[in-house]
Design a protein around this motif. Structure first.
Motif, PDB file in Angstrom:
ATOM      1  N   MET A 178      84.098  78.939  42.397  1.00  9.72           N
ATOM      2  CA  MET A 178      82.664  79.089  42.288  1.00  9.72           C
ATOM      3  C   MET A 178      81.979  78.196  43.322  1.00  9.72           C
ATOM      4  N   LYS A 179      80.997  78.764  43.953  1.00  9.11           N
ATOM      5  CA  LYS A 179      80.286  78.078  45.026  1.00  9.11           C
ATOM      6  C   LYS A 179      79.094  77.311  44.435  1.00  9.11           C
ATOM      7  N   PRO A 180      78.909  76.006  44.846  1.00  8.12           N
ATOM      8  CA  PRO A 180      77.780  75.253  44.308  1.00  8.12           C
ATOM      9  C   PRO A 180      76.442  75.794  44.829  1.00  8.12           C
ATOM     10  N   ILE A 181      75.423  75.638  44.023  1.00  7.61           N
ATOM     11  CA  ILE A 181      74.093  76.137  44.391  1.00  7.61           C
ATOM     12  C   ILE A 181      73.477  75.260  45.488  1.00  7.61           C
ATOM     13  N   ASN A 182      73.633  73.971  45.332  1.00  2.00           N
ATOM     14  CA  ASN A 182      73.077  73.039  46.302  1.00  2.00           C
ATOM     15  C   ASN A 182      74.072  72.838  47.443  1.00  2.00           C
ATOM     16  N   PRO A 183      73.689  73.079  48.700  1.00  5.29           N
ATOM     17  CA  PRO A 183      74.632  72.958  49.816  1.00  5.29           C
ATOM     18  C   PRO A 183      75.106  71.522  50.053  1.00  5.29           C
ATOM     19  N   LEU A 184      74.404  70.523  49.523  1.00  5.08           N
ATOM     20  CA  LEU A 184      74.851  69.143  49.689  1.00  5.08           C
ATOM     21  C   LEU A 184      76.165  68.884  48.964  1.00  5.08           C
ATOM     22  N   PHE A 185      76.396  69.646  47.897  1.00  6.50           N
ATOM     23  CA  PHE A 185      77.612  69.454  47.115  1.00  6.50           C
ATOM     24  C   PHE A 185      78.775  70.311  47.600  1.00  6.50           C
ATOM     25  N   ASP A 186      78.532  71.096  48.601  1.00  6.87           N
ATOM     26  CA  ASP A 186      79.595  71.919  49.170  1.00  6.87           C
ATOM     27  C   ASP A 186      80.367  71.072  50.166  1.00  6.87           C
ATOM     28  N   LYS A 187      81.586  70.672  49.821  1.00  9.45           N
ATOM     29  CA  LYS A 187      82.361  69.752  50.637  1.00  9.45           C
ATOM     30  C   LYS A 187      83.034  70.447  51.809  1.00  9.45           C
ATOM     31  N   LYS A 188      83.111  71.724  51.795  1.00  8.59           N
ATOM     32  CA  LYS A 188      83.832  72.451  52.832  1.00  8.59           C
ATOM     33  C   LYS A 188      83.012  72.631  54.100  1.00  8.59           C
ATOM     34  N   SER A 189      81.756  72.899  53.979  1.00  4.80           N
ATOM     35  CA  SER A 189      80.948  73.175  55.173  1.00  4.80           C
ATOM     36  C   SER A 189      80.175  71.921  55.594  1.00  4.80           C
ATOM     37  N   PRO A 190      80.261  71.556  56.863  1.00  6.55           N
ATOM     38  CA  PRO A 190      79.489  70.404  57.335  1.00  6.55           C
ATOM     39  C   PRO A 190      78.003  70.764  57.409  1.00  6.55           C
ATOM     40  N   ILE A 191      77.166  69.844  56.968  1.00  2.00           N
ATOM     41  CA  ILE A 191      75.719  70.099  56.933  1.00  2.00           C
ATOM     42  C   ILE A 191      75.047  69.165  57.941  1.00  2.00           C
ATOM     43  N   SER A 192      74.225  69.749  58.749  1.00  2.00           N
ATOM     44  CA  SER A 192      73.435  68.922  59.657  1.00  2.00           C
ATOM     45  C   SER A 192      71.981  69.067  59.246  1.00  2.00           C
ATOM     46  N   VAL A 193      71.450  68.000  58.782  1.00  3.68           N
ATOM     47  CA  VAL A 193      70.056  68.019  58.363  1.00  3.68           C
ATOM     48  C   VAL A 193      69.217  67.705  59.585  1.00  3.68           C
ATOM     49  N   GLN A 194      68.353  68.630  59.908  1.00  5.45           N
ATOM     50  CA  GLN A 194      67.537  68.439  61.098  1.00  5.45           C
ATOM     51  C   GLN A 194      66.338  67.544  60.768  1.00  5.45           C
ATOM     52  N   GLY A 195      65.963  66.710  61.749  1.00  3.60           N
ATOM     53  CA  GLY A 195      64.825  65.806  61.552  1.00  3.60           C
ATOM     54  C   GLY A 195      65.214  64.609  60.708  1.00  3.60           C
TER      55      GLY A 195
END
Length: 140
Positions: free
Chosen positions: A1-18
């Motif tokens: 099951m995929k988490p709703i919040n992308p911050l909790f998704d450990k597989k995909s790197p997140i780049s927060v802009q700004g």
């Protein structure tokens, strides 16, 4: 099951802009770096008094409805603006002090008396306030 919040998704790197860098405190500016000084800043002069003089100042200040510090400030300003010839009082620098808060104009006048009498700033202030105290005590 995929988490709703992308911050909790450990597989995909997140780049927060700004994104802002860490919380960094600024250093306080010093006078050398250009910190502004108030033009109406008051200068303190701590005048040592004997126990009797302190009691007298408290009583006279109470009669005028003031605290001792503003009362002493008022006395020294009154003395500096008048043309009294101040007599020499025995100066004891070991008493408990009351501060006097003077504007630059009155501090400069007090400095002139210091130079004229060849004594310290505290001693000149003590001489003026003591003379004014004897006058105030005589007026009661």
């Amino acid at each position: 099951m995929k988490p709703i919040n992308p911050l909790f998704d450990k597989k995909s790197p997140i780049s927060v802009q700004g994104e802002k860098p860490g919380n960094v405190r600024k250093k306080a500016k010093t006078r050398a770096e250009g910190r502004k000084v108030r033009c109406d800043k008051k200068k303190d002069v701590k005048i040592p008094f004997t126990a009797y003089e302190r009691q007298l100042i408290k009583k006279l200040a109470k009669l005028k409805g003031q605290d001792p510090t503003p009362y002493c400030t008022e006395l020294i300003k009154k003395g500096l603006t008048s043309n009294y010839s101040f007599i020499d009082f025995p100066y004891d620098p070991k008493g408990k002090p009351y501060p006097v808060k003077l504007e630059n104009y009155f501090h400069d006048l007090l400095f002139d008396y210091k130079v004229q009498w060849d004594c310290s700033l505290k001693e000149a202030a003590y001489r003026i306030v003591s003379y004014m105290l004897t006058m105030e005590e005589g007026n009661r």
